[in-house]
Each structure stands twice: as C-alpha cells, then as structure tokens.
Enzyme design. Structure first.
Site, mmCIF file in Angstrom:
data_model
loop_
_atom_site.group_PDB
_atom_site.id
_atom_site.type_symbol
_atom_site.label_atom_id
_atom_site.label_comp_id
_atom_site.label_asym_id
_atom_site.label_seq_id
_atom_site.Cartn_x
_atom_site.Cartn_y
_atom_site.Cartn_z
ATOM 1 N N ASP A 14 0.863 -1.183 0.000
ATOM 2 C CA ASP A 14 0.000 0.000 0.000
ATOM 3 C C ASP A 14 0.900 1.233 0.000
ATOM 4 O O ASP A 14 1.697 1.436 0.923
ATOM 5 C CB ASP A 14 -0.861 -0.045 1.263
ATOM 6 C CG ASP A 14 -1.777 1.161 1.409
ATOM 7 O OD1 ASP A 14 -1.681 2.111 0.591
ATOM 8 O OD2 ASP A 14 -2.584 1.155 2.351
ATOM 9 N N ILE A 15 0.769 2.052 -1.007
ATOM 10 C CA ILE A 15 1.691 3.182 -1.147
ATOM 11 C C ILE A 15 1.504 4.211 -0.027
ATOM 12 O O ILE A 15 2.447 4.931 0.308
ATOM 13 C CB ILE A 15 1.548 3.829 -2.546
ATOM 14 C CG1 ILE A 15 2.820 4.621 -2.901
ATOM 15 C CG2 ILE A 15 0.311 4.711 -2.643
ATOM 16 C CD1 ILE A 15 2.923 5.012 -4.347
ATOM 17 N N GLY A 36 -9.592 4.698 -6.420
ATOM 18 C CA GLY A 36 -8.294 4.031 -6.549
ATOM 19 C C GLY A 36 -7.255 4.560 -5.583
ATOM 20 O O GLY A 36 -7.548 4.901 -4.435
ATOM 21 N N VAL A 37 -6.028 4.625 -6.072
ATOM 22 C CA VAL A 37 -4.916 5.047 -5.220
ATOM 23 C C VAL A 37 -5.072 6.526 -4.807
ATOM 24 O O VAL A 37 -4.687 6.922 -3.710
ATOM 25 C CB VAL A 37 -3.557 4.752 -5.913
ATOM 26 C CG1 VAL A 37 -3.294 5.673 -7.071
ATOM 27 C CG2 VAL A 37 -2.421 4.784 -4.912
ATOM 28 N N ASP A 38 -5.676 7.319 -5.665
ATOM 29 C CA ASP A 38 -5.943 8.739 -5.384
ATOM 30 C C ASP A 38 -6.829 8.867 -4.142
ATOM 31 O O ASP A 38 -6.511 9.624 -3.207
ATOM 32 C CB ASP A 38 -6.633 9.331 -6.624
ATOM 33 C CG ASP A 38 -6.714 10.841 -6.618
ATOM 34 O OD1 ASP A 38 -6.081 11.476 -5.762
ATOM 35 O OD2 ASP A 38 -7.419 11.382 -7.495
ATOM 36 N N SER A 126 -2.138 4.611 -14.267
ATOM 37 C CA SER A 126 -3.042 4.285 -15.398
ATOM 38 C C SER A 126 -3.411 2.809 -15.502
ATOM 39 O O SER A 126 -4.158 2.433 -16.412
ATOM 40 C CB SER A 126 -2.476 4.763 -16.752
ATOM 41 O OG SER A 126 -2.513 6.167 -16.848
ATOM 42 N N GLY A 128 -5.233 1.078 -13.452
ATOM 43 C CA GLY A 128 -6.481 0.755 -12.766
ATOM 44 C C GLY A 128 -7.666 1.298 -13.539
ATOM 45 O O GLY A 128 -7.973 0.838 -14.645
#
Ligand code: AR6
Length: 175
Positions: A14-15, A36-38, A126, A128
C-alpha cells in the site's frame, strides 16, 4: 568519482504507508481526489492535502493538471514528506500514446528532485480505472525511470503495487 547508483525495486503493498521522501499519486486532472490510489492517498493524508490541491487549482491550474504533467504538494498526515500528483492517460478516453505515460514518470522524477527528495514511491499509474494493461505500464515505467537523468539525484525508486499480478509484471520488467 561518484559510483552512485539508485536502487529501483518493486514490492507488493500500500503506497500510503511508505516511509519514503515522496509518493506519487495517480491523480485526476481536477486534483480534487477520486477513486483508486488517489482516494486512498487523500483519505490517509487528511484534509491538509485537499486544501493544498484546491489552492493549486485556484492559483496555478484553473483548468486542471494536464495529462502527463506532475506537481508536488505536502503530504498531510502521511509518513512521506511530499505527494507528487500526476495525471496518467485514460485508455477509456482514447489516450493510448505511451509517450504520455512515460512523461508522467519523467515529470514526477523531476518534481521529486526539485523538492529535494532522495526516495520516491510510484503506483502503477493508469493501470487501474484508466484501463492500461499492467504489463505495458510496467515496461514504460521501468524504461523511463532507468533512462531518466534525474535518477542520478536519487537513492531509491520503489514501485508499490496492488496485487500479485501487477507486482509480477513489474518484476518481469525489471529483469
Ligand atoms: N497502493 C498502491 N497501489 C494502489 C493503491 C494503494 N493504496 N490503491 C490502488 N492501487 P488507479 P489510474 C493500484 O485506478 O488507473 C482515480 O479515480 C491499482 O490497483 O488508482 O491511473 C483518479 O482520481 C492500480 O494497479 O489509477 C483518476 O480519476 C494502480 O494503483 C483515476 O482513478 C492504479 O489504479 C486514475 O486511474
């Protein structure tokens, strides 16, 4: 003579929990958060990150951050020192040019060096919601980072991937 060589590595994880100087966000042009990650980065960073992004929109990017560009902010409550926001190409919107994706990695490294970061973590930009094949993203990511002149100013570039398949794709690209 310097024999400095940055480490480039890929891990599954997990970033948002990475203790590196800068993490890269696969943002949307609005810079105001998303899925998503955002979404994960904004949730973990808390309201200070959103406030900085709103100010960037107001002062610098009234029309949003263009695809392929990158911009740094503080990291709010995250362990990292900075968040570098970049907007990947959206395959579902017909954005299929690999140069656009390469420029996300290159411009993110440029921003990292600009703020003085020595270690940077990237997600699979990009791969996801924006619909790119993780193997294609991995190939572009690794080639761009390896070829970047900014690598000389860094100690570590870590790709932090969700899921074994994406992690495998990055490991394959590293070999
Ligand atoms: N840590 C590491 N990787 C993650 C995490 C996490 N916490 N969460 C998701 N991923 P995506 P995109 C992976 O969709 O394709 C947003 O709504 C995920 O599994 O986050 O560039 C933005 O606001 C995938 O492998 O980003 C934009 O509108 C990779 O991160 C749009 O989605 C990227 O998936 C951007 O789409």
């Amino acid at each position: 003579m310097s024999t400095h060589e940055a480490i480039i590595e890929a891990i599954e994880g997990d970033i948002t929990t990475q203790r590196v100087d800068a993490i890269v966000n696969a943002a949307q042009s609005s810079l105001l958060g998303g899925g998503g990650v955002d979404g994960a980065i904004h949730r973990a960073a808390g309201p200070r990150l959103l406030a900085e992004c709103r100010e960037l929109r107001r002062a610098t990017y009234p029309h949003g951050l263009p695809v392929g560009e990158a911009v740094a902010t503080g990291a709010g409550d995250l362990p990292a020192g900075w968040v570098i926001h970049t907007v990947g190409p959206n395959r579902h919107a017909g954005q299929t040019d690999p140069a656009l994706l390469a420029s996300c990695f290159e411009h993110s490294l440029r921003e990292a060096v600009k703020v003085g970061a020595r270690s940077v973590a990237f997600p699979a930009i990009s791969a996801g919601i924006f619909g790119w094949d993780p193997a294609v993203v991995a190939g572009i990511a690794i080639a761009t980072v390896r070829g970047s002149s900014y690598l000389r100013e860094l100690d570590l570039v870590r790709f932090v991937l969700f899921g074994a398949a994406t992690h495998d794709a990055f490991n394959a690209a590293l070999r």
